[in-house]
Scaffold this motif. Structure first.
Motif, PDB file in Angstrom:
ATOM      1  N   ASN A  49       0.712  -1.083  -0.004  1.00 11.63           N
ATOM      2  CA  ASN A  49      -0.073  -0.120  -0.078  1.00 11.63           C
ATOM      3  C   ASN A  49       0.746   1.356   0.064  1.00 11.63           C
ATOM      4  N   LEU A  50       2.048   1.262  -0.923  1.00  8.15           N
ATOM      5  CA  LEU A  50       2.772   2.524  -0.926  1.00  8.15           C
ATOM      6  C   LEU A  50       2.701   2.954  -2.334  1.00  8.15           C
ATOM      7  N   SER A  51       3.092   3.954  -2.643  1.00 10.44           N
ATOM      8  CA  SER A  51       3.037   4.485  -4.222  1.00 10.44           C
ATOM      9  C   SER A  51       4.140   3.702  -4.891  1.00 10.44           C
ATOM     10  N   ARG A  52       3.955   3.976  -6.093  1.00 10.28           N
ATOM     11  CA  ARG A  52       4.957   3.043  -7.195  1.00 10.28           C
ATOM     12  C   ARG A  52       6.372   4.178  -6.975  1.00 10.28           C
ATOM     13  N   ALA A  53       6.025   5.499  -7.001  1.00  9.43           N
ATOM     14  CA  ALA A  53       7.151   6.457  -6.679  1.00  9.43           C
ATOM     15  C   ALA A  53       7.985   6.169  -5.508  1.00  9.43           C
ATOM     16  N   ASP A  54       7.445   5.584  -4.480  1.00 10.90           N
ATOM     17  CA  ASP A  54       8.027   5.395  -3.145  1.00 10.90           C
ATOM     18  C   ASP A  54       9.008   4.296  -3.508  1.00 10.90           C
ATOM     19  N   VAL A  55       8.421   2.798  -3.910  1.00 10.13           N
ATOM     20  CA  VAL A  55       8.929   1.895  -4.244  1.00 10.13           C
ATOM     21  C   VAL A  55      10.287   1.935  -5.200  1.00 10.13           C
ATOM     22  N   HIS A  56      10.012   2.718  -6.287  1.00 11.51           N
ATOM     23  CA  HIS A  56      11.025   3.036  -7.215  1.00 11.51           C
ATOM     24  C   HIS A  56      12.062   3.822  -6.796  1.00 11.51           C
ATOM     25  N   GLY A  57      12.072   4.905  -5.892  1.00 11.39           N
ATOM     26  CA  GLY A  57      12.884   5.725  -5.210  1.00 11.39           C
ATOM     27  C   GLY A  57      13.773   4.943  -4.346  1.00 11.39           C
ATOM     28  N   VAL A  58      13.370   3.819  -3.601  1.00 11.65           N
ATOM     29  CA  VAL A  58      14.170   2.950  -2.776  1.00 11.65           C
ATOM     30  C   VAL A  58      15.180   2.161  -3.918  1.00 11.65           C
ATOM     31  N   ARG A  59      14.388   1.571  -5.032  1.00 11.54           N
ATOM     32  CA  ARG A  59      15.061   0.841  -5.745  1.00 11.54           C
ATOM     33  C   ARG A  59      16.098   1.475  -6.510  1.00 11.54           C
ATOM     34  N   SER A  60      15.873   2.341  -6.881  1.00 10.91           N
ATOM     35  CA  SER A  60      16.708   3.450  -7.835  1.00 10.91           C
ATOM     36  C   SER A  60      17.887   4.122  -6.891  1.00 10.91           C
TER      37      SER A  60
END
Length: 147
Positions: A49-60
């Motif tokens: 239940n997070l935004s894609r931007a949050d997950v992408h930010g950590v991954r990148s």
């Protein structure tokens, strides 16, 4: 839903009760599937239940999380001061790098410190720590990689 998405969801579910599950999930997906794809980011975001931007930010942010399938071979040269003073920059000369990467199956990059300062310059070659590395030694160690 694809089987990859099912596996990513299962990994996320395994960390459901963890405090701060995002990093362990990303590590497990990267380790088990070889990389964290954009579709994986969407699946993880939905599961947490997070935004894609949050997950992408950590991954990148973290270089350890691959965004594409890993290449057959990898070389990570230490770029810290001790290894630089012992000649690590020669391992990045165009002639050396082009020999290694011309086939497209070698990932060549930098890591900050490998903790092998007394035996520098050092590198991780396919995950194995190697010290006292020279361009000549690197070429010899990777000769078998050429088709």
């Amino acid at each position: 839903m694809s089987s990859r998405q099912d596996l990513v969801r299962a990994i996320a579910a395994a960390h459901h009760d963890d405090r701060g599950p995002l990093m362990p999930i990303l590590h497990d997906v990267n380790d088990e599937l070889g990389y964290v794809s954009d579709d994986d980011v969407a699946t993880i975001a939905d599961a947490l239940n997070l935004s894609r931007a949050d997950v992408h930010g950590v991954r990148s942010f973290y270089e350890d999380f691959r965004t594409a399938p890993p290449r057959a071979h990898s070389i990570r040269v230490c770029g810290a001061e001790a290894c630089q003073s012992l000649g690590a920059e020669a391992l990045f000369e165009p002639a050396v790098v082009s020999k290694l990467t011309e086939r497209g199956d070698v990932d060549h990059g930098t890591v900050f410190c490998l903790g092998n300062c007394a035996l520098g310059p050092s590198a991780l070659i396919d995950g194995t720590l190697v010290g006292r590395l020279t361009p000549q030694r690197l070429t010899k160690m990777t000769e078998g990689w050429r088709a």
